[in-house]
Scaffold this motif. Structure first.
Motif, PDB file in Angstrom:
ATOM      1  N   THR A 269      -0.352   7.932  -1.483  1.00 53.11           N
ATOM      2  CA  THR A 269      -0.720   8.843  -2.570  1.00 53.11           C
ATOM      3  C   THR A 269      -0.346   8.249  -3.918  1.00 53.11           C
ATOM      4  O   THR A 269       0.469   7.327  -3.999  1.00 53.11           O
ATOM      5  N   ASP A 270      -0.891   8.815  -4.967  1.00 50.79           N
ATOM      6  CA  ASP A 270      -0.566   8.308  -6.299  1.00 50.79           C
ATOM      7  C   ASP A 270       0.813   8.758  -6.768  1.00 50.79           C
ATOM      8  O   ASP A 270       1.294   8.337  -7.806  1.00 50.79           O
ATOM      9  N   GLN A 271       1.504   9.607  -5.997  1.00 44.57           N
ATOM     10  CA  GLN A 271       2.882   9.988  -6.309  1.00 44.57           C
ATOM     11  C   GLN A 271       3.891   8.988  -5.742  1.00 44.57           C
ATOM     12  O   GLN A 271       5.061   9.042  -6.070  1.00 44.57           O
ATOM     13  N   GLN A 272       3.457   8.103  -4.867  1.00 45.82           N
ATOM     14  CA  GLN A 272       4.341   7.113  -4.263  1.00 45.82           C
ATOM     15  C   GLN A 272       4.261   5.802  -5.047  1.00 45.82           C
ATOM     16  O   GLN A 272       3.342   5.595  -5.834  1.00 45.82           O
ATOM     17  N   SER A 273       5.227   4.922  -4.812  1.00 49.83           N
ATOM     18  CA  SER A 273       5.205   3.610  -5.461  1.00 49.83           C
ATOM     19  C   SER A 273       5.498   2.525  -4.430  1.00 49.83           C
ATOM     20  O   SER A 273       5.926   2.803  -3.316  1.00 49.83           O
ATOM     21  N   THR A 274       5.298   1.301  -4.832  1.00 54.10           N
ATOM     22  CA  THR A 274       5.572   0.169  -3.957  1.00 54.10           C
ATOM     23  C   THR A 274       6.990  -0.373  -4.176  1.00 54.10           C
ATOM     24  O   THR A 274       7.312  -1.460  -3.716  1.00 54.10           O
TER      25      THR A 274
ATOM     26  N   ARG B  48       0.827  -1.193   0.000  1.00 53.17           N
ATOM     27  CA  ARG B  48       0.000   0.000   0.000  1.00 53.17           C
ATOM     28  C   ARG B  48       0.864   1.246   0.000  1.00 53.17           C
ATOM     29  O   ARG B  48       1.923   1.278   0.619  1.00 53.17           O
TER      30      ARG B  48
ATOM     31  N   GLU C 226      -5.437   0.748  -4.201  1.00 49.71           N
ATOM     32  CA  GLU C 226      -5.153   1.872  -5.085  1.00 49.71           C
ATOM     33  C   GLU C 226      -4.627   3.052  -4.259  1.00 49.71           C
ATOM     34  O   GLU C 226      -5.139   3.310  -3.168  1.00 49.71           O
ATOM     35  N   PRO C 227      -3.625   3.775  -4.753  1.00 52.96           N
ATOM     36  CA  PRO C 227      -3.076   4.906  -4.009  1.00 52.96           C
ATOM     37  C   PRO C 227      -4.135   5.947  -3.679  1.00 52.96           C
ATOM     38  O   PRO C 227      -4.974   6.276  -4.520  1.00 52.96           O
ATOM     39  N   GLY C 228      -4.086   6.436  -2.465  1.00 52.95           N
ATOM     40  CA  GLY C 228      -4.975   7.501  -2.049  1.00 52.95           C
ATOM     41  C   GLY C 228      -6.415   7.098  -1.823  1.00 52.95           C
ATOM     42  O   GLY C 228      -7.288   7.948  -1.728  1.00 52.95           O
ATOM     43  N   THR C 229      -6.708   5.801  -1.710  1.00 47.53           N
ATOM     44  CA  THR C 229      -8.093   5.376  -1.542  1.00 47.53           C
ATOM     45  C   THR C 229      -8.426   4.980  -0.111  1.00 47.53           C
ATOM     46  O   THR C 229      -9.508   4.491   0.142  1.00 47.53           O
TER      47      THR C 229
ATOM     48  N   GLU D 263      -3.071  -5.296  -3.479  1.00 47.82           N
ATOM     49  CA  GLU D 263      -2.704  -3.884  -3.474  1.00 47.82           C
ATOM     50  C   GLU D 263      -3.939  -3.016  -3.390  1.00 47.82           C
ATOM     51  O   GLU D 263      -4.960  -3.307  -3.986  1.00 47.82           O
TER      52      GLU D 263
END
Length: 52
Positions: A11-16, A8, A37-40, A35
């Motif tokens: 934010t959508d600017q981060q990655s796994t 997890r 979704e980022p920011g959800t 996984e």
């Protein structure tokens, strides 16, 4: 036996990518990944609360 993994980011600017690196270093092969979704996340941060 399957290795279940939950990855997890906030934010959508981060990655796994870091999580993937740690799994590889631990020798976890072919994990079953869940996984989000980022920011959800349904949790709100302390900064966004009305009491601040």
């Amino acid at each position: 036996m399957a290795n279940l993994v939950y990855k997890r980011v906030s934010t959508d600017q981060q990655s796994t990518a870091r999580q993937d690196l740690v799994l590889a270093e631990a020798g976890i092969e072919d994990p079953v990944v869940f996984e989000e979704e980022p920011g959800t996340s349904t949790r709100s941060s302390a900064r966004s609360s009305a009491s601040c």
